[in-house]
Design an enzyme around this catalytic site. Structure first.
Site, mmCIF file in Angstrom:
data_model
loop_
_atom_site.group_PDB
_atom_site.id
_atom_site.type_symbol
_atom_site.label_atom_id
_atom_site.label_comp_id
_atom_site.label_asym_id
_atom_site.label_seq_id
_atom_site.Cartn_x
_atom_site.Cartn_y
_atom_site.Cartn_z
ATOM 1 N N HIS A 223 7.405 -7.369 -1.528
ATOM 2 C CA HIS A 223 7.296 -6.647 -0.142
ATOM 3 C C HIS A 223 7.977 -6.971 0.025
ATOM 4 O O HIS A 223 8.030 -6.894 1.902
ATOM 5 C CB HIS A 223 5.973 -7.146 -0.146
ATOM 6 C CG HIS A 223 4.773 -6.232 -0.904
ATOM 7 N ND1 HIS A 223 4.646 -4.838 -1.403
ATOM 8 C CD2 HIS A 223 3.587 -6.426 -1.277
ATOM 9 C CE1 HIS A 223 3.657 -4.191 -2.041
ATOM 10 N NE2 HIS A 223 2.655 -5.416 -1.974
ATOM 11 N N LYS B 193 0.861 -1.429 -0.202
ATOM 12 C CA LYS B 193 -0.239 0.140 -0.643
ATOM 13 C C LYS B 193 0.744 1.556 -0.533
ATOM 14 O O LYS B 193 0.113 2.309 0.808
ATOM 15 C CB LYS B 193 -0.461 0.073 1.205
ATOM 16 C CG LYS B 193 -2.091 -1.087 1.280
ATOM 17 C CD LYS B 193 -2.225 -0.937 0.005
ATOM 18 C CE LYS B 193 -3.847 -0.352 -0.494
ATOM 19 N NZ LYS B 193 -4.502 -0.685 -2.117
ATOM 20 N N SER B 194 2.259 1.571 -0.480
ATOM 21 C CA SER B 194 3.301 2.252 -0.467
ATOM 22 C C SER B 194 3.056 2.824 -2.298
ATOM 23 O O SER B 194 3.654 3.430 -2.232
ATOM 24 C CB SER B 194 4.487 1.866 -0.070
ATOM 25 O OG SER B 194 4.478 2.012 1.045
ATOM 26 N N GLY B 195 2.352 2.023 -2.889
ATOM 27 C CA GLY B 195 2.579 2.518 -4.723
ATOM 28 C C GLY B 195 2.923 1.860 -5.418
ATOM 29 O O GLY B 195 3.222 2.265 -6.630
ATOM 30 N N ASP C 103 0.279 6.656 5.899
ATOM 31 C CA ASP C 103 -0.846 6.678 5.316
ATOM 32 C C ASP C 103 -0.948 4.701 4.688
ATOM 33 O O ASP C 103 -1.971 4.489 4.201
ATOM 34 C CB ASP C 103 -0.258 7.656 4.055
ATOM 35 C CG ASP C 103 -0.846 8.933 4.157
ATOM 36 O OD1 ASP C 103 -1.951 9.021 4.780
ATOM 37 O OD2 ASP C 103 -0.276 9.951 4.294
ATOM 38 N N PRO D 254 4.089 6.408 6.033
ATOM 39 C CA PRO D 254 3.450 4.705 7.188
ATOM 40 C C PRO D 254 2.753 5.268 7.490
ATOM 41 O O PRO D 254 1.730 3.815 7.656
ATOM 42 C CB PRO D 254 5.107 5.071 8.395
ATOM 43 C CG PRO D 254 5.807 5.995 8.143
ATOM 44 C CD PRO D 254 6.050 7.186 7.236
ATOM 45 N N ARG E 204 5.783 5.974 0.851
ATOM 46 C CA ARG E 204 4.914 6.449 1.339
ATOM 47 C C ARG E 204 4.754 6.401 3.026
ATOM 48 O O ARG E 204 5.320 5.992 3.773
ATOM 49 C CB ARG E 204 3.309 5.395 1.295
ATOM 50 C CG ARG E 204 2.543 6.473 1.149
ATOM 51 C CD ARG E 204 0.881 5.952 0.346
ATOM 52 N NE ARG E 204 -0.155 6.423 0.782
ATOM 53 C CZ ARG E 204 -0.972 5.889 0.558
ATOM 54 N NH1 ARG E 204 -1.483 4.746 0.241
ATOM 55 N NH2 ARG E 204 -2.036 7.213 0.033
ATOM 56 N N TRP F 273 0.820 1.760 -8.345
ATOM 57 C CA TRP F 273 1.196 2.762 -9.115
ATOM 58 C C TRP F 273 2.082 2.433 -10.332
ATOM 59 O O TRP F 273 1.775 2.222 -11.872
ATOM 60 C CB TRP F 273 1.082 3.736 -8.537
ATOM 61 C CG TRP F 273 0.406 5.318 -9.188
ATOM 62 C CD1 TRP F 273 0.517 5.265 -10.853
ATOM 63 C CD2 TRP F 273 0.668 6.168 -8.229
ATOM 64 N NE1 TRP F 273 -0.169 6.530 -10.413
ATOM 65 C CE2 TRP F 273 -0.080 7.460 -10.000
ATOM 66 C CE3 TRP F 273 0.853 6.377 -6.924
ATOM 67 C CZ2 TRP F 273 0.406 8.426 -9.309
ATOM 68 C CZ3 TRP F 273 0.789 8.102 -6.763
ATOM 69 C CH2 TRP F 273 0.631 9.110 -7.727
#
Length: 299
Positions: free
Chosen positions: A92, A35-37, A115, A113, A111, A40
């Site tokens: 990961h 969940k850090s990009g 968030d 942490p 990102r 994307w």
């Protein structure tokens, strides 16, 4: 081969699986805490590889998450070996648990942490894996989830629950080799602030060029609203029923979701943990990227 790397074994992760991958010099690794990009950056790579804003990314098959135990590793390795084109893979696992090739490119995305943590809370509610209920109970009036975020270890059983220690291990492992020309750190906040600049930076690292008008279309395709609107295309395993909602995978894409969600004591405990591990400059970058400060903060 594992003698040169840290061992990361979790409920989902087994980084020994990398021993079956033969790395090619033009491979591209997207390495991030969850969940850090990740998706994307994978999408940016897929768009640059193809030069086609309509490309069917199919990330889970074409750019596989090698560490995850869900698929048989022999099948994943055979699929990778059979690819005649340039490859990208995701992980990961922190860089100290990955095979570090001298030529392949490693794109590490971080990102804030908090968030990442609050995005992960939404994510675990969207996937059918009851294992996470232990760390992320649906009803959490006692604040168990955040306590485990602060108390969890960087490896072992805790690895896949993404405690703060795991994020910090990712960051420290990336910083330790950031002087290498093939290891590059990106920040989610910088990608949001300047997506065209991110595309240009990744394209340069990968030795890829497209005409300006094509790059403009690729940047538009990787915009958050477009990816959410076309979630079946862009979400990992999109359209396969793995998640309750593909669109919910792209929850909001915003920063600062944690504001007002934590008590003063919880924030103080988080601050103490961050300051114990990081210099002020490293902490500022991990939280806010190149801006180094909360854009919503008042002086």
């Amino acid at each position: 081969m594992m003698t040169q790397r840290k061992l990361y074994l979790g409920a989902l992760t087994d980084n020994r699986r990398w021993d079956k991958v033969t790395i090619r010099p033009d491979d591209v690794f997207v390495v991030t805490p969850p969940k850090s990009g990740t998706t994307w950056m994978q999408t940016i790579v897929a768009l640059l590889f193809s030069g086609d804003p309509e490309v069917e990314t199919e990330l889970s098959v074409k750019m596989p998450w090698v560490d995850i135990r869900i698929r048989e590793m022999d099948e994943v390795a055979a699929r990778l070996e059979a690819m005649p084109h340039r490859r990208s893979m995701k992980s990961h696992t922190p860089l100290d648990g990955l095979p570090l090739d001298g030529q392949a490119q490693y794109l590490c995305v971080f990102r804030h942490p908090l968030d990442a943590h609050f995005s992960f809370r939404k994510h675990v509610g969207n996937i059918p894996m009851p294992w996470f209920d232990h760390w992320y109970p649906e009803e959490d009036s006692d604040g168990i989830t955040f306590r485990r975020f602060l108390d969890g270890g960087p490896e072992g059983f805790d690895t896949d629950a993404m405690p703060l220690a795991h994020i910090l291990r990712h960051y420290e492992a990336a910083l330790a080799v950031a002087d290498r020309p093939n290891v590059t750190l990106f920040h989610y906040a910088d990608m949001r602030r300047d997506l065209p600049g991110t595309f240009a930076r990744v394209a340069s690292l990968l030795g890829i060029s497209h005409p300006a008008e094509v790059m403009d279309l690729l940047v538009q395709a990787a915009g958050f609203d477009n990816m959410r609107a076309n979630a079946i295309r862009y979400a990992p395993s999109g359209g396969k029923g793995f998640m309750k909602s593909d669109a919910a995978f792209f929850h909001s894409g915003t920063s600062g979701k944690w504001h007002g969600q934590l008590s003063d004591a919880e924030l103080a405990a988080y601050d103490a943990a961050m300051d114990a591990h990081l210099t002020p400059d490293d902490r500022a970058w991990l939280e806010y990227g190149s801006a180094g400060a909360d854009p919503g903060a008042t002086s």
